[in-house]
Design a protein around this motif. Sequence first.
Motif, PDB file in Angstrom:
ATOM      1  N   ALA A 149       1.605   0.350   2.809  1.00 20.54           N
ATOM      2  CA  ALA A 149       1.806   1.303   1.710  1.00 20.54           C
ATOM      3  C   ALA A 149       1.172   0.781   0.426  1.00 20.54           C
ATOM      4  O   ALA A 149       0.529   1.545  -0.315  1.00 20.54           O
ATOM      5  CB  ALA A 149       3.300   1.556   1.513  1.00 20.54           C
ATOM      6  N   ALA A 150       1.340  -0.508   0.171  1.00 16.33           N
ATOM      7  CA  ALA A 150       0.767  -1.101  -1.043  1.00 16.33           C
ATOM      8  C   ALA A 150      -0.762  -1.075  -0.993  1.00 16.33           C
ATOM      9  O   ALA A 150      -1.422  -0.839  -2.012  1.00 16.33           O
ATOM     10  CB  ALA A 150       1.270  -2.534  -1.218  1.00 16.33           C
ATOM     11  N   GLN A 151      -1.338  -1.273   0.176  1.00 16.70           N
ATOM     12  CA  GLN A 151      -2.794  -1.240   0.276  1.00 16.70           C
ATOM     13  C   GLN A 151      -3.331   0.176   0.103  1.00 16.70           C
ATOM     14  O   GLN A 151      -4.408   0.358  -0.456  1.00 16.70           O
ATOM     15  CB  GLN A 151      -3.269  -1.879   1.579  1.00 16.70           C
ATOM     16  CG  GLN A 151      -3.098  -3.390   1.508  1.00 16.70           C
ATOM     17  CD  GLN A 151      -3.851  -4.110   2.587  1.00 16.70           C
ATOM     18  OE1 GLN A 151      -3.414  -4.129   3.726  1.00 16.70           O
ATOM     19  NE2 GLN A 151      -4.964  -4.704   2.216  1.00 16.70           N
ATOM     20  N   LYS A 152      -2.586   1.178   0.539  1.00 15.60           N
ATOM     21  CA  LYS A 152      -2.992   2.554   0.265  1.00 15.60           C
ATOM     22  C   LYS A 152      -3.037   2.782  -1.247  1.00 15.60           C
ATOM     23  O   LYS A 152      -3.967   3.407  -1.770  1.00 15.60           O
ATOM     24  CB  LYS A 152      -2.024   3.554   0.903  1.00 15.60           C
ATOM     25  CG  LYS A 152      -2.127   3.647   2.400  1.00 15.60           C
ATOM     26  CD  LYS A 152      -1.094   4.623   2.938  1.00 15.60           C
ATOM     27  CE  LYS A 152      -1.076   4.650   4.450  1.00 15.60           C
ATOM     28  NZ  LYS A 152      -0.051   5.572   4.979  1.00 15.60           N
ATOM     29  N   VAL A 153      -2.030   2.268  -1.949  1.00 15.20           N
ATOM     30  CA  VAL A 153      -1.993   2.372  -3.412  1.00 15.20           C
ATOM     31  C   VAL A 153      -3.200   1.650  -4.014  1.00 15.20           C
ATOM     32  O   VAL A 153      -3.876   2.187  -4.902  1.00 15.20           O
ATOM     33  CB  VAL A 153      -0.660   1.804  -3.960  1.00 15.20           C
ATOM     34  CG1 VAL A 153      -0.727   1.580  -5.462  1.00 15.20           C
ATOM     35  CG2 VAL A 153       0.495   2.727  -3.596  1.00 15.20           C
ATOM     36  N   GLU A 154      -3.476   0.441  -3.537  1.00 13.54           N
ATOM     37  CA  GLU A 154      -4.612  -0.329  -4.071  1.00 13.54           C
ATOM     38  C   GLU A 154      -5.926   0.410  -3.853  1.00 13.54           C
ATOM     39  O   GLU A 154      -6.774   0.463  -4.743  1.00 13.54           O
ATOM     40  CB  GLU A 154      -4.667  -1.725  -3.444  1.00 13.54           C
ATOM     41  CG  GLU A 154      -3.537  -2.634  -3.842  1.00 13.54           C
ATOM     42  CD  GLU A 154      -3.349  -2.751  -5.332  1.00 13.54           C
ATOM     43  OE1 GLU A 154      -4.329  -2.968  -6.069  1.00 13.54           O
ATOM     44  OE2 GLU A 154      -2.194  -2.611  -5.781  1.00 13.54           O
ATOM     45  N   HIS A 155      -6.109   0.962  -2.677  1.00 18.10           N
ATOM     46  CA  HIS A 155      -7.365   1.674  -2.382  1.00 18.10           C
ATOM     47  C   HIS A 155      -7.502   2.906  -3.268  1.00 18.10           C
ATOM     48  O   HIS A 155      -8.605   3.215  -3.743  1.00 18.10           O
ATOM     49  CB  HIS A 155      -7.436   2.045  -0.910  1.00 18.10           C
ATOM     50  CG  HIS A 155      -7.564   0.852  -0.019  1.00 18.10           C
ATOM     51  ND1 HIS A 155      -7.832   0.946   1.319  1.00 18.10           N
ATOM     52  CD2 HIS A 155      -7.440  -0.479  -0.268  1.00 18.10           C
ATOM     53  CE1 HIS A 155      -7.887  -0.264   1.842  1.00 18.10           C
ATOM     54  NE2 HIS A 155      -7.642  -1.137   0.900  1.00 18.10           N
ATOM     55  N   TYR A 156      -6.399   3.583  -3.518  1.00 19.80           N
ATOM     56  CA  TYR A 156      -6.411   4.740  -4.416  1.00 19.80           C
ATOM     57  C   TYR A 156      -6.819   4.298  -5.823  1.00 19.80           C
ATOM     58  O   TYR A 156      -7.651   4.931  -6.469  1.00 19.80           O
ATOM     59  CB  TYR A 156      -5.016   5.387  -4.426  1.00 19.80           C
ATOM     60  CG  TYR A 156      -4.940   6.672  -5.201  1.00 19.80           C
ATOM     61  CD1 TYR A 156      -5.239   7.887  -4.595  1.00 19.80           C
ATOM     62  CD2 TYR A 156      -4.555   6.679  -6.541  1.00 19.80           C
ATOM     63  CE1 TYR A 156      -5.160   9.075  -5.301  1.00 19.80           C
ATOM     64  CE2 TYR A 156      -4.475   7.863  -7.248  1.00 19.80           C
ATOM     65  CZ  TYR A 156      -4.778   9.052  -6.634  1.00 19.80           C
ATOM     66  OH  TYR A 156      -4.711  10.226  -7.338  1.00 19.80           O
ATOM     67  N   GLU A 157      -6.239   3.187  -6.267  1.00 20.04           N
ATOM     68  CA  GLU A 157      -6.573   2.667  -7.600  1.00 20.04           C
ATOM     69  C   GLU A 157      -8.026   2.190  -7.675  1.00 20.04           C
ATOM     70  O   GLU A 157      -8.694   2.411  -8.689  1.00 20.04           O
ATOM     71  CB  GLU A 157      -5.643   1.513  -7.963  1.00 20.04           C
ATOM     72  CG  GLU A 157      -4.229   1.935  -8.254  1.00 20.04           C
ATOM     73  CD  GLU A 157      -3.374   0.748  -8.608  1.00 20.04           C
ATOM     74  OE1 GLU A 157      -2.894   0.720  -9.753  1.00 20.04           O
ATOM     75  OE2 GLU A 157      -3.185  -0.148  -7.759  1.00 20.04           O
ATOM     76  N   ILE A 158      -8.492   1.540  -6.640  1.00 17.65           N
ATOM     77  CA  ILE A 158      -9.883   1.083  -6.629  1.00 17.65           C
ATOM     78  C   ILE A 158     -10.823   2.277  -6.786  1.00 17.65           C
ATOM     79  O   ILE A 158     -11.763   2.241  -7.580  1.00 17.65           O
ATOM     80  CB  ILE A 158     -10.190   0.273  -5.343  1.00 17.65           C
ATOM     81  CG1 ILE A 158      -9.467  -1.084  -5.395  1.00 17.65           C
ATOM     82  CG2 ILE A 158     -11.687   0.100  -5.133  1.00 17.65           C
ATOM     83  CD1 ILE A 158      -9.416  -1.825  -4.067  1.00 17.65           C
ATOM     84  N   ALA A 159     -10.560   3.345  -6.053  1.00 22.07           N
ATOM     85  CA  ALA A 159     -11.383   4.552  -6.180  1.00 22.07           C
ATOM     86  C   ALA A 159     -11.288   5.121  -7.590  1.00 22.07           C
ATOM     87  O   ALA A 159     -12.310   5.500  -8.198  1.00 22.07           O
ATOM     88  CB  ALA A 159     -10.954   5.593  -5.149  1.00 22.07           C
TER      89      ALA A 159
END
Length: 163
Positions: free
Chosen positions: A102-112
């Motif tokens: 879940a945290a990595q989904k958040v990180e990927h969203y933020e990176i984009a």
Amino acid sequence: MKNFNELLEHELQDLYSAETQITEALPMMIQRVSNDQLRQAFETHLKETEEQIRRLEQACEMLGCEPEGETCLGMQGLLEEAENLISDIEDDKLLDAALIGAAQKVEHYEIAGYGTVRTLAQLAGKQDIAQLLEQTLQEEKSTDEKLTRIATDTVNQMAKQTM
């Protein structure tokens, strides 16, 4: 929105909303994880997120807009998924693995998001804003890499034992 600067303002406000939502969600995640290394990574990221919010406030000030004004629905959905995991998973080891995901989904969203807004700022000739966003973008990438290491080195192997 009528022009490029309004788009940039909108996107900064969207990131601001996303980051403030994260600061509200991370303490609950910190409380629920059982892996010490993961807890420490989440605690470190909470401190980073607070600094990232300050950078977004600074960027909005440079642009002449308020940081508040948008609600990031994408982040809202990702964090609701994380909350559902917390309420649906009883096994601590399994929950740790799920929360890393879940945290990595958040990180990927933020990176984009940060990559997009940084590019918009560059195109608008706002190099000072672009530099602030680039700093945060690098932190988000570093957090994602750290979470990957924690997942592959220990947490996912521990969760696999629940098979």
